[in-house]
Design a protein around this motif. Sequence first.
Motif, mmCIF file in Angstrom:
data_model
loop_
_atom_site.group_PDB
_atom_site.id
_atom_site.type_symbol
_atom_site.label_atom_id
_atom_site.label_comp_id
_atom_site.label_asym_id
_atom_site.label_seq_id
_atom_site.Cartn_x
_atom_site.Cartn_y
_atom_site.Cartn_z
ATOM 1 N N GLY A 92 0.817 -1.209 0.000
ATOM 2 C CA GLY A 92 0.000 0.000 0.000
ATOM 3 C C GLY A 92 0.847 1.253 0.000
ATOM 4 N N GLU A 93 1.947 1.234 0.774
ATOM 5 C CA GLU A 93 2.851 2.382 0.807
ATOM 6 C C GLU A 93 3.529 2.580 -0.544
ATOM 7 N N MET A 94 3.901 1.462 -1.185
ATOM 8 C CA MET A 94 4.537 1.565 -2.497
ATOM 9 C C MET A 94 3.579 2.154 -3.529
ATOM 10 N N LEU A 95 2.307 1.736 -3.468
ATOM 11 C CA LEU A 95 1.331 2.259 -4.412
ATOM 12 C C LEU A 95 1.030 3.723 -4.151
ATOM 13 N N ALA A 96 1.080 4.128 -2.874
ATOM 14 C CA ALA A 96 0.804 5.523 -2.536
ATOM 15 C C ALA A 96 1.935 6.431 -2.999
ATOM 16 N N GLN A 97 3.162 5.958 -2.886
ATOM 17 C CA GLN A 97 4.327 6.750 -3.295
ATOM 18 C C GLN A 97 5.224 5.905 -4.195
ATOM 19 N N PRO A 98 4.805 5.674 -5.453
ATOM 20 C CA PRO A 98 5.600 4.854 -6.368
ATOM 21 C C PRO A 98 6.941 5.509 -6.674
ATOM 22 N N SER A 99 7.909 4.663 -7.038
ATOM 23 C CA SER A 99 9.246 5.170 -7.323
ATOM 24 C C SER A 99 9.832 4.420 -8.511
ATOM 25 N N GLY A 100 11.041 4.813 -8.897
ATOM 26 C CA GLY A 100 11.714 4.185 -10.023
ATOM 27 C C GLY A 100 11.747 5.100 -11.231
ATOM 28 N N VAL A 101 12.296 4.601 -12.321
ATOM 29 C CA VAL A 101 12.415 5.361 -13.567
ATOM 30 C C VAL A 101 11.251 4.998 -14.481
ATOM 31 N N LEU A 102 10.501 6.010 -14.908
ATOM 32 C CA LEU A 102 9.397 5.818 -15.848
ATOM 33 C C LEU A 102 9.909 6.108 -17.249
ATOM 34 N N ARG A 103 9.948 5.091 -18.082
ATOM 35 C CA ARG A 103 10.383 5.255 -19.474
ATOM 36 C C ARG A 103 9.150 5.327 -20.362
ATOM 37 N N ALA A 104 9.007 6.434 -21.072
ATOM 38 C CA ALA A 104 7.814 6.659 -21.881
ATOM 39 C C ALA A 104 8.182 7.242 -23.233
ATOM 40 N N SER A 105 7.437 6.827 -24.262
ATOM 41 C CA SER A 105 7.558 7.400 -25.596
ATOM 42 C C SER A 105 6.372 8.336 -25.803
ATOM 43 N N LEU A 106 6.653 9.580 -26.212
ATOM 44 C CA LEU A 106 5.617 10.600 -26.321
ATOM 45 C C LEU A 106 5.619 11.222 -27.715
ATOM 46 N N PRO A 107 4.445 11.611 -28.231
ATOM 47 C CA PRO A 107 4.405 12.336 -29.506
ATOM 48 C C PRO A 107 5.022 13.720 -29.336
ATOM 49 N N VAL A 108 5.930 14.078 -30.224
ATOM 50 C CA VAL A 108 6.780 15.259 -30.024
ATOM 51 C C VAL A 108 5.980 16.536 -29.783
ATOM 52 N N ASP A 109 5.180 16.932 -30.742
ATOM 53 C CA ASP A 109 4.512 18.236 -30.645
ATOM 54 C C ASP A 109 3.462 18.273 -29.546
ATOM 55 N N PHE A 110 2.723 17.188 -29.387
ATOM 56 C CA PHE A 110 1.715 17.118 -28.345
ATOM 57 C C PHE A 110 2.370 17.189 -26.966
ATOM 58 N N ALA A 111 3.526 16.539 -26.819
ATOM 59 C CA ALA A 111 4.234 16.556 -25.536
ATOM 60 C C ALA A 111 4.770 17.946 -25.214
ATOM 61 N N VAL A 112 5.408 18.573 -26.197
ATOM 62 C CA VAL A 112 6.012 19.890 -25.969
ATOM 63 C C VAL A 112 4.942 20.948 -25.711
ATOM 64 N N THR A 113 3.876 20.913 -26.500
ATOM 65 C CA THR A 113 2.859 21.961 -26.422
ATOM 66 C C THR A 113 1.894 21.760 -25.265
ATOM 67 N N TYR A 114 1.459 20.512 -25.063
ATOM 68 C CA TYR A 114 0.338 20.285 -24.156
ATOM 69 C C TYR A 114 0.680 19.435 -22.929
ATOM 70 N N LEU A 115 1.518 18.396 -23.122
ATOM 71 C CA LEU A 115 1.790 17.498 -22.000
ATOM 72 C C LEU A 115 2.803 18.043 -21.010
ATOM 73 N N ALA A 116 3.674 18.944 -21.457
ATOM 74 C CA ALA A 116 4.753 19.428 -20.589
ATOM 75 C C ALA A 116 4.260 19.914 -19.226
ATOM 76 N N PRO A 117 3.268 20.815 -19.136
ATOM 77 C CA PRO A 117 2.816 21.249 -17.809
ATOM 78 C C PRO A 117 2.166 20.127 -17.001
ATOM 79 N N LEU A 118 1.534 19.176 -17.675
ATOM 80 C CA LEU A 118 0.943 18.044 -16.967
ATOM 81 C C LEU A 118 2.038 17.141 -16.398
ATOM 82 N N ILE A 119 3.096 16.953 -17.165
ATOM 83 C CA ILE A 119 4.220 16.151 -16.681
ATOM 84 C C ILE A 119 4.871 16.812 -15.470
ATOM 85 N N ALA A 120 5.010 18.138 -15.523
ATOM 86 C CA ALA A 120 5.583 18.862 -14.378
ATOM 87 C C ALA A 120 4.712 18.698 -13.139
#
Length: 286
Positions: free
Chosen positions: A78-106
């Motif tokens: 339960g603690e691990m699920l509440a505060q997950p850790s590790g490296v998240l490797r993701a492939s993102l569409p370039v323009d959508f990520a830069v324009t729209y996803l960036a603030p959501l990722i932050a």
Amino acid sequence: MALFVEVVKAKGFRGAADAIGIPNSTLSRRISVLEKAIGLRLLHRTTRKVELTEAGRLYFERCKRIVDEARLAHEQLGEMLAQPSGVLRASLPVDFAVTYLAPLIAEFASLYPGIAFDFDLTPRRVDLVGEPFDVAIRMGESENSQLIARQLALLQPRLYASSGYLERSGEPKEPADLEKHECLSMLKTGLGFWTLHDGKQTVRVSAGGRFTLNNVGLIRRLATLDMGIILTPEEIVADELASGRLRLIMPAWHGVPMPVYAITETRMLPAKTQRFIEFLRERLGR
């Protein structure tokens, strides 16, 4: 095993049955089945109380230890699920990520400080089976039925152009007018036509022009340089709309809704990936 532990702790069937929420007779029958299965009598039963046999005492100590370890493991999970850790490797569409996803990722990164990020924004389609990616965010229909696709949102393409282009070429008022204009099209949809809807009717119009490209960023940039009309989701041109470099035209009409998916190799996901997908679904689905 857990039922036996509860009976011993309650020092009787009735108290244990009330605590667990099952009939007294059902609990007694299950303990009898347990005793027959292991071939040992675990409890001395009388009308007034229940006592452990010698075998029952040994069995209780082992069961209690197993139950306690399972409870501890559950709490740790339960603690691990509440505060997950590790490296998240993701492939993102370039323009959508830069324009729209960036603030959501932050925002997501601030919520989960234990997660580090490794993002691939190249145009290529990563191999989720052969490469160590946790998730790929894709726009448009999923191409591989062997992968798991979770829809995050439906984006509605609309028509946009720069003021400079409209001053030079005039502003289209209805779909048929687009045949006289420069339309900037994506290569994968570059059959020379756009499908438009206004809520009442669907039309297929010629969308020809001098440019057919396979890069959303370049199409968007050419539109800001007065080179033609584009059909794209608002999320892709949010910055250009905010700055006035592009503006919406023919507001009653829109293109075919474009799905956004989170693609994974499996349904069994680590907590970091689950949280990322859940977060994007919540934000993008608003």
